[in-house]
Motif scaffolding. Structure first.
Motif, PDB file in Angstrom:
ATOM      1  N   GLY A 115       0.797  -1.225   0.000  1.00 38.17           N
ATOM      2  CA  GLY A 115       0.000   0.000   0.000  1.00 38.17           C
ATOM      3  C   GLY A 115       0.822   1.265   0.000  1.00 38.17           C
ATOM      4  O   GLY A 115       0.402   2.293   0.563  1.00 38.17           O
ATOM      5  N   ALA A 116       1.993   1.248  -0.637  1.00 36.87           N
ATOM      6  CA  ALA A 116       2.901   2.386  -0.614  1.00 36.87           C
ATOM      7  C   ALA A 116       2.362   3.574  -1.400  1.00 36.87           C
ATOM      8  O   ALA A 116       1.591   3.419  -2.363  1.00 36.87           O
ATOM      9  CB  ALA A 116       4.265   1.978  -1.178  1.00 36.87           C
ATOM     10  N   GLU A 117       2.781   4.759  -0.985  1.00 41.28           N
ATOM     11  CA  GLU A 117       2.474   5.993  -1.695  1.00 41.28           C
ATOM     12  C   GLU A 117       3.771   6.637  -2.161  1.00 41.28           C
ATOM     13  O   GLU A 117       4.825   6.507  -1.519  1.00 41.28           O
ATOM     14  CB  GLU A 117       1.708   6.963  -0.802  1.00 41.28           C
ATOM     15  N   LEU A 118       3.686   7.337  -3.278  1.00 41.07           N
ATOM     16  CA  LEU A 118       4.854   7.961  -3.885  1.00 41.07           C
ATOM     17  C   LEU A 118       4.742   9.468  -3.762  1.00 41.07           C
ATOM     18  O   LEU A 118       3.699  10.051  -4.043  1.00 41.07           O
ATOM     19  CB  LEU A 118       4.932   7.569  -5.367  1.00 41.07           C
ATOM     20  N   GLU A 119       5.832  10.082  -3.308  1.00 45.35           N
ATOM     21  CA  GLU A 119       5.876  11.536  -3.180  1.00 45.35           C
ATOM     22  C   GLU A 119       6.703  12.114  -4.309  1.00 45.35           C
ATOM     23  O   GLU A 119       7.847  11.712  -4.521  1.00 45.35           O
ATOM     24  CB  GLU A 119       6.483  11.917  -1.825  1.00 45.35           C
ATOM     25  N   LEU A 120       6.117  13.067  -5.039  1.00 45.02           N
ATOM     26  CA  LEU A 120       6.758  13.677  -6.203  1.00 45.02           C
ATOM     27  C   LEU A 120       6.901  15.174  -5.989  1.00 45.02           C
ATOM     28  O   LEU A 120       6.053  15.804  -5.354  1.00 45.02           O
ATOM     29  CB  LEU A 120       5.939  13.411  -7.475  1.00 45.02           C
ATOM     30  N   ARG A 121       7.953  15.757  -6.565  1.00 45.99           N
ATOM     31  CA  ARG A 121       8.141  17.207  -6.460  1.00 45.99           C
ATOM     32  C   ARG A 121       8.423  17.790  -7.834  1.00 45.99           C
ATOM     33  O   ARG A 121       9.182  17.241  -8.624  1.00 45.99           O
ATOM     34  CB  ARG A 121       9.286  17.552  -5.505  1.00 45.99           C
ATOM     35  N   ARG A 122       7.815  18.940  -8.077  1.00 47.76           N
ATOM     36  CA  ARG A 122       8.064  19.717  -9.290  1.00 47.76           C
ATOM     37  C   ARG A 122       8.103  21.189  -8.893  1.00 47.76           C
ATOM     38  O   ARG A 122       7.090  21.741  -8.447  1.00 47.76           O
ATOM     39  CB  ARG A 122       6.964  19.484 -10.323  1.00 47.76           C
ATOM     40  N   PRO A 144      -0.902   7.125  -4.929  1.00 45.55           N
ATOM     41  CA  PRO A 144      -0.654   5.697  -4.686  1.00 45.55           C
ATOM     42  C   PRO A 144       0.390   5.189  -5.668  1.00 45.55           C
ATOM     43  O   PRO A 144       0.370   5.554  -6.853  1.00 45.55           O
ATOM     44  CB  PRO A 144      -2.022   5.056  -4.928  1.00 45.55           C
ATOM     45  N   LEU A 145       1.280   4.359  -5.201  1.00 45.07           N
ATOM     46  CA  LEU A 145       2.368   3.900  -6.060  1.00 45.07           C
ATOM     47  C   LEU A 145       1.853   3.219  -7.320  1.00 45.07           C
ATOM     48  O   LEU A 145       2.388   3.440  -8.415  1.00 45.07           O
ATOM     49  CB  LEU A 145       3.289   2.947  -5.282  1.00 45.07           C
ATOM     50  N   GLU A 146       0.802   2.399  -7.177  1.00 44.47           N
ATOM     51  CA  GLU A 146       0.320   1.681  -8.370  1.00 44.47           C
ATOM     52  C   GLU A 146      -0.214   2.629  -9.439  1.00 44.47           C
ATOM     53  O   GLU A 146      -0.190   2.317 -10.629  1.00 44.47           O
ATOM     54  CB  GLU A 146      -0.748   0.647  -8.009  1.00 44.47           C
ATOM     55  N   ILE A 151       3.577  -3.328 -16.879  1.00 43.56           N
ATOM     56  CA  ILE A 151       3.845  -2.528 -15.680  1.00 43.56           C
ATOM     57  C   ILE A 151       3.674  -3.427 -14.457  1.00 43.56           C
ATOM     58  O   ILE A 151       3.045  -4.485 -14.537  1.00 43.56           O
ATOM     59  CB  ILE A 151       2.877  -1.328 -15.569  1.00 43.56           C
ATOM     60  N   PRO A 152       4.233  -3.045 -13.315  1.00 43.69           N
ATOM     61  CA  PRO A 152       3.876  -3.738 -12.065  1.00 43.69           C
ATOM     62  C   PRO A 152       2.384  -3.508 -11.817  1.00 43.69           C
ATOM     63  O   PRO A 152       1.932  -2.365 -11.785  1.00 43.69           O
ATOM     64  CB  PRO A 152       4.736  -3.037 -11.013  1.00 43.69           C
ATOM     65  N   LYS A 153       1.602  -4.576 -11.629  1.00 42.35           N
ATOM     66  CA  LYS A 153       0.148  -4.444 -11.714  1.00 42.35           C
ATOM     67  C   LYS A 153      -0.558  -5.207 -10.601  1.00 42.35           C
ATOM     68  O   LYS A 153      -0.175  -6.323 -10.255  1.00 42.35           O
ATOM     69  CB  LYS A 153      -0.305  -4.949 -13.090  1.00 42.35           C
ATOM     70  N   ARG A 154      -1.607  -4.556 -10.052  1.00 41.98           N
ATOM     71  CA  ARG A 154      -2.481  -5.190  -9.066  1.00 41.98           C
ATOM     72  C   ARG A 154      -3.313  -6.282  -9.730  1.00 41.98           C
ATOM     73  O   ARG A 154      -3.665  -6.201 -10.912  1.00 41.98           O
ATOM     74  CB  ARG A 154      -3.423  -4.152  -8.449  1.00 41.98           C
ATOM     75  N   ALA A 155      -3.672  -7.279  -8.935  1.00 42.35           N
ATOM     76  CA  ALA A 155      -4.558  -8.351  -9.392  1.00 42.35           C
ATOM     77  C   ALA A 155      -5.932  -8.098  -8.795  1.00 42.35           C
ATOM     78  O   ALA A 155      -6.342  -8.715  -7.806  1.00 42.35           O
ATOM     79  CB  ALA A 155      -4.004  -9.705  -8.965  1.00 42.35           C
ATOM     80  N   SER A 156      -6.673  -7.192  -9.401  1.00 43.46           N
ATOM     81  CA  SER A 156      -7.913  -6.696  -8.789  1.00 43.46           C
ATOM     82  C   SER A 156      -8.996  -7.771  -8.697  1.00 43.46           C
ATOM     83  O   SER A 156      -9.692  -7.874  -7.675  1.00 43.46           O
ATOM     84  CB  SER A 156      -8.436  -5.490  -9.573  1.00 43.46           C
ATOM     85  N   GLU A 157      -9.175  -8.573  -9.745  1.00 44.06           N
ATOM     86  CA  GLU A 157     -10.209  -9.620  -9.683  1.00 44.06           C
ATOM     87  C   GLU A 157      -9.851 -10.682  -8.652  1.00 44.06           C
ATOM     88  O   GLU A 157     -10.710 -11.192  -7.938  1.00 44.06           O
ATOM     89  CB  GLU A 157     -10.415 -10.252 -11.062  1.00 44.06           C
TER      90      GLU A 157
END
Length: 495
Positions: A323-330, A338-340, A413-419
């Motif tokens: 459940g990681a989150e990604l922090e971006l700066r511009r 969310p990372l995904e 891509i790295p992908k969730r298996a939602s179903e």
């Protein structure tokens, strides 16, 4: 960016060396062989795989000089700013072999000798940083990035056990205080800019400098460890003219290991992040132990692995499942996603021009949550995954209340298996017959890649089996070892 220094500076043979006017794509290997004419460092694969080019970099960490192995073939010259560079020629002191070299001779650890300098340099770093007492498994891990076709690894490992098991006592330990003073003097906190506006190697010292420079040059290539971009240069012949190295940005490598979450700065290396990740779960620790080689883990970074966007990267699926989150700066703006959601398509990510990865934050599993991660590859060490599966199961007693599952190597891509996640909700860990729908749902979540590493059918089967393994281990509360390496020693011990 305010230009304050137009040359890189590093420590070499007990003195400061300055290099200016070099091409941004210049590798450390080319500098050593073509400029210094130090030919002991070899070029083998030119992609950071064989270890023949291994040298040691010394940097100040925790108030002392720490030596780490790096692949000089894919490390840019500019990345040694502020470090001590040690090559195989530097080990002999007053005409005497270094203890590692002497052990290699006495144990017959070399035949053709081409790979030997790189092996010696890996053992040099193990000599200074290895665990005490040293185990054969630790030596094998240290040498995973050094290939030898003719000698055989047993005498090399024996040499390591002989030389590296005690406290280090060589010319480098004897001069450590002077080296520490020299390296400390190089930490001037200044921005580095070598070149002009059309082509440069830059190393900002602060995030504000980085944000301003990247906003001005959004076409520049950001480099952290260069374990992937280095191959663009050596194998893809990419003509990168603007390179921004992130390794000098103060604070971008901070690891905040809190009670409920772990925040990893973008430039924290895999070696630096290992202990914190391993504490989250043993599977995550094992995944990181097999992550590349010691050379790759010493250079490659967590942020770089994510920003790379590779569909076969090992770390992203594990972090997504957590459940990681990604922090971006511009510029002055910082956003969190969310990372995904950051992975859009093959090699495409949700990053605006001039926006960079700042850090990743992952919540730690709670008492009622179980995490499992598995890497399947043709070769156990230093190999790209055919399939990498990561699972976080939230339990309600003996039932699965919810799940987060992510795979690498199964899609672009790295992908969730939602179903599959939906099918797992409510199943009983005590009734394997209730797992069938979730196992079948894997086939609807992915149409796996079909390439030289594995066929589509193989990947689909392995993905189902990994889910079954995760459920079986969660149900039994036991981890079922599948590694065959070391089985002979275990059998002999049992006898």
């Amino acid at each position: 960016m305010i230009v304050t220094r137009e040359a890189i500076r590093f420590w070499r043979h007990g003195r400061v060396v300055e290099a200016a006017g070099f091409h941004p794509r210049t590798t450390l290997l080319d500098y050593l062989r073509l400029q210094e004419r130090k030919l002991g460092t070899k070029e083998g694969c030119a992609e950071g795989d064989c270890g023949a080019c291994t040298v040691a970099l010394g940097r100040v960490r925790g108030g002392r000089v720490q030596y780490e192995p790096v692949n000089a073939c894919i490390l840019l010259l500019g990345q040694v700013d502020g470090a001590e560079v040690v090559t195989v020629e530097d080990l002999v002191a007053d005409g005497d072999f270094h203890p590692v070299q002497a052990a290699m001779v006495s144990h017959h650890g070399s035949q053709c000798g081409f790979c030997t300098p790189g092996i010696v340099m890996s053992l040099f770093t193990l000599y200074h940083e290895g665990e005490r007492p040293l185990t054969r498994e630790a030596v094998n891990d240290a040498l995973a990035g050094n290939l030898c076709r003719c000698t055989g690894y047993r005498p090399i490992v024996d040499a390591a056990l002989d030389a590296c098991g005690g406290d280090p006592d060589d010319s480098f330990t004897q001069s450590s205080e002077r080296t520490l003073e020299g390296l400390t003097s190089l930490a001037d906190g200044q921005d580095v800019f070598v070149g002009g506006t059309d082509g440069f190697f830059a190393a900002p010292a602060t995030e504000d400098s980085l944000a301003a420079l990247y906003a001005q040059h959004p076409d520049a290539t950001l480099v952290a460890g260069c374990t992937d971009v280095g191959l663009w240069i050596t194998k893809g012949m990419a003509e990168l003219e603007k390179i921004v190295w992130l390794g000098r940005v103060a604070g971008l490598d901070i690891i905040d290991d809190g009670t409920d979450a772990l925040a990893i700065g973008a430039t924290a290396t895999h070696a630096q992040a290992y202990a914190s990740l391993a504490r989250i779960d043993a599977d995550l620790g094992e995944l990181m132990r097999r992550f590349g080689s010691a050379q790759v883990r010493a250079s490659g970074t967590v942020g770089g692995n994510i920003a790379n966007g590779s569909p076969i990267g090992d770390l992203a699926p594990a972090l997504i499942a957590l459940g990681a989150e990604l922090e971006l700066r511009r510029g002055e703006s910082i956003r969190t996603i969310p990372l995904e959601n950051s992975f859009i398509a093959y090699r495409r990510q949700d990053r605006l021009p001039g926006e960079y990865v700042r850090r990743v934050v992952l919540p730690k599993p709670k008492a009622h949550e179980v995490f499992r991660a598995y890497k399947v590859s043709k070769r156990f060490d230093e190999d790209i995954s055919a399939v990498m599966g990561a699972f976080r199961l939230t339990l309600d007693g003996r039932r699965v209340a919810s799940a987060r599952i992510a795979f690498g190597g199964m899609a672009g891509i790295p992908k969730r298996a939602s179903e599959t996640e939906r099918a797992l909700a409510g199943i009983s860990l005590d009734e394997a017959s209730s797992w069938g729908e979730a196992l079948a749902a894997i086939g609807r979540d992915y149409q796996p890649l079909d390439d030289l590493r594995a066929s589509s059918a193989y990947r689909a089967t392995v993905a189902r089996n990994l889910l079954f393994k995760a459920l079986s281990e969660t149900a039994s509360g036991q981890t079922h070892a599948t590694r065959i390496v070391g089985r002979r020693d275990a059998l002999e011990a049992a006898e």
